[in-house]
Design a protein around this motif. Structure first.
Motif, short mmCIF file in Angstrom:
data_model
loop_
_atom_site.label_atom_id
_atom_site.label_comp_id
_atom_site.label_asym_id
_atom_site.label_seq_id
_atom_site.Cartn_x
_atom_site.Cartn_y
_atom_site.Cartn_z
N ARG A 199 0.84 -1.20 0.00
CA ARG A 199 0.00 0.00 0.00
C ARG A 199 0.87 1.24 0.00
O ARG A 199 1.74 1.39 0.87
N TRP A 200 0.65 2.13 -1.01
CA TRP A 200 1.39 3.39 -1.09
C TRP A 200 0.59 4.48 -0.38
O TRP A 200 -0.63 4.45 -0.38
N PRO A 201 1.27 5.45 0.21
CA PRO A 201 0.54 6.52 0.92
C PRO A 201 -0.18 7.44 -0.05
O PRO A 201 0.28 7.67 -1.16
N HIS A 202 -1.32 7.95 0.37
CA HIS A 202 -1.97 9.04 -0.35
C HIS A 202 -1.12 10.29 -0.21
O HIS A 202 -0.24 10.36 0.65
N PRO A 203 -1.42 11.31 -1.04
CA PRO A 203 -0.66 12.56 -0.92
C PRO A 203 -0.71 13.17 0.48
O PRO A 203 0.20 13.88 0.88
N ASP A 204 -1.78 12.89 1.22
CA ASP A 204 -1.87 13.48 2.56
C ASP A 204 -1.15 12.66 3.62
O ASP A 204 -1.17 13.00 4.80
N PRO A 208 -4.14 3.67 2.40
CA PRO A 208 -5.42 3.00 2.17
C PRO A 208 -5.47 1.72 3.00
O PRO A 208 -4.44 1.18 3.42
N ASP A 209 -6.69 1.23 3.23
CA ASP A 209 -6.84 -0.02 3.95
C ASP A 209 -6.51 -1.19 3.03
O ASP A 209 -6.61 -1.08 1.81
N GLY A 210 -6.11 -2.27 3.58
CA GLY A 210 -5.83 -3.45 2.77
C GLY A 210 -4.87 -4.38 3.49
O GLY A 210 -4.39 -4.07 4.59
N PRO A 211 -4.59 -5.50 2.85
CA PRO A 211 -3.77 -6.51 3.51
C PRO A 211 -2.27 -6.24 3.40
O PRO A 211 -1.49 -6.67 4.25
N GLY A 212 -1.83 -5.53 2.35
CA GLY A 212 -0.40 -5.42 2.07
C GLY A 212 0.33 -4.54 3.08
O GLY A 212 -0.29 -3.77 3.81
N PRO A 213 1.65 -4.63 3.09
CA PRO A 213 2.46 -3.78 3.97
C PRO A 213 2.51 -2.36 3.42
O PRO A 213 2.31 -2.13 2.24
#
Lengths: 282, 282
Positions: A199-204, A208-213
């Motif tokens: 999961r990559w960070p949003h600009p803020d 996001p939610d999810g299983p990945g690191p």
DNA sequence: GACGGCGATACCGCCCGGGTATCGGTGCTG
DNA sequence: CAGCACCGATACCCGGGCGGTATCGCCGTC
């Protein structure tokens, strides 16, 4: 409408809380309430739905939030570009180029070399930023030109030239069974239960939610893959010089990635024009 | 920077005269001088070169003039679009479509018919405007979608879809010797000493210098050509149903004209999306 | 029913934006 | 060359509006 009012409204619309918004703006809450009420009065419409427990946006408020952000970006861009024009007139002119950190490394190097070899080339400040940040920098005047990647980045509102198109590859731990395959389908990679996509960070800055690191940069990504905790699908050029223990497998049905050079419409900068010419002539 | 300051600066930069600018703004001259001086102080640069005989723009001033216009357009657009969103929520939603008066008549009619036949179609306000005005309307929020004509109109900064491409024809008096020719080269038409090209007004209402007569609309144009005082090169579709006494002669080497439908990037309007879909499906 | 959180309102002081009067500089003119 | 007209800057004053503190009204929660 004054930019002050727009800034105030955007703060409230983002916080959905007058008190916190006022704190963020460095003023007290009552003037903020009044300013937003005045905006609503002059527009003749409710922008925020007040309940005793916080605030929600109305339809018109959502429209104004989007439009106000764009307008404030334009005002900021005006200020920054004027400052930079004044600087360029007296001191050393520069061009600010925004590129995604960890992407297009080789292309970027070649572009800078090619441009620097041109007569009349000025200094190029390269700003490496997070995914999706380039468009923001171009919009608010912090950058003069940027390298974007379709279809990931939004090129709407800019002039662009295509530079390079490439397929994507999956990066897997060398020990993983799939890494021996000559190629993979996208669906095979995107929902591996043992190797979730990170999961990559949003600009803020939130994730996001999810299983990945959670990952913030390319180094973290390769490290996590090497540890067998994730996999990734990246453009071919992102797989050059892979560290020990990682394998790249082509994913032919993943969307092709086009690297484009983008600049604000109506840019009158000769330096940007020369940079674009150098890029397309590569 | 507040929009008030930007409005003030733009007025002075356009008039190049503090007194007239102040009059245009409805304020006295001294506050205007102070406001611009304050802007210069905060930006740390001179924007205007004052001589005792009027005012000229510095390089930074020219940049700010361009950027400030864009920023003020964005602010105006924010206001208008919010107002229209509020209206749409309570009353009847509408889409404003900007088209050049006297151009694309048939295509426009077909587009409106096709869109009106769709389920969920809303009322379309058609704004017919002068050449080159469509982009302005789209930028400042007075229009939601526009028909533009490449290469005449500037499509930079918008999302577009091509609709139709056509060649151009010369409109000549039937009695003119060239009107018997099967086709003409562009150079043969552009500098006929007896039939100069007419001059169209700039957006501000002034006319460029030159030998040709001044025209403001298509009717004036055809009348002048019929009188043998001018000729014109127009897209093929502009030559349907020519009045008596006029002849259209193809000009194969004139640039082809593409009619495109354009809308602001990041438009979230479903009505605009439906209109664009109807247009591309024509 | 008391309390706490939140936005709105009341009221006040001060800064800043706008007004009038005037000055300083410069090019035109008789 | 003196006088003048023009133009932007400066000096000074006034009033509105922005921001501050104090408080109210409303509602959800113990």
């Amino acid at each position: 409408m004054e930019t002050r009012e727009l800034r105030y409204f955007v703060a409230v619309a983002e916080e959905l809380h007058f008190g916190r918004a006022a704190q963020r703006l460095g003023i007290a809450q009552p003037p903020l309430s009044r300013a937003v009420a005045g905006l609503e009065r002059r527009l003749g419409t409710l922008l925020l739905e007040r309940s005793s427990r916080g605030v929600t946006l109305t339809g018109a408020g959502a429209v104004l939030l989007r439009e106000a952000r764009a307008a404030l970006d334009a005002v900021e861009a005006a200020e920054r570009r004027t400052r930079r024009a004044a600087l360029a007139a007296t001191g050393h002119p520069t061009v600010v180029l925004a590129a995604k950190a960890g992407a297009s490394g080789e292309l970027l190097a070649k572009l800078l070399d090619a441009y620097a070899a041109e007569p009349g080339a000025v200094a190029v400040d390269v700003v490496l930023c997070g995914p999706g940040e380039q468009a923001r920098l171009l919009h608010d005047g912090r950058a003069d030109v940027a390298l974007l990647h379709r279809p990931f980045d939004d090129t709407a509102g800019f002039d662009t030239e295509d530079l390079h198109t490439e397929g994507q590859v999956a990066i897997l731990p060398a020990a993983h069974p799939l890494s021996a395959r000559p190629h993979l389908r996208l669906a095979e990679v995107t929902d591996l239960p043992d190797l979730p996509l990170p999961r990559w960070p949003h600009p803020d800055g939130t994730f996001p939610d999810g299983p990945g690191p959670q990952v913030r940069d390319h180094t973290q990504l390769t490290q996590l893959i090497a540890l067998g905790r994730a996999c990734a699908v990246v453009p071919e050029s992102g797989s050059t010089g892979l560290r020990e223990g990682l394998t790249a497998v082509p994913v032919p049905d993943a969307p092709h990635v086009t690297t484009v050079i983008a600049w604000p419409p109506h840019s009158h900068s000769t330096a940007v024009a020369a940079l674009v010419r150098a890029a397309t002539d590569l």
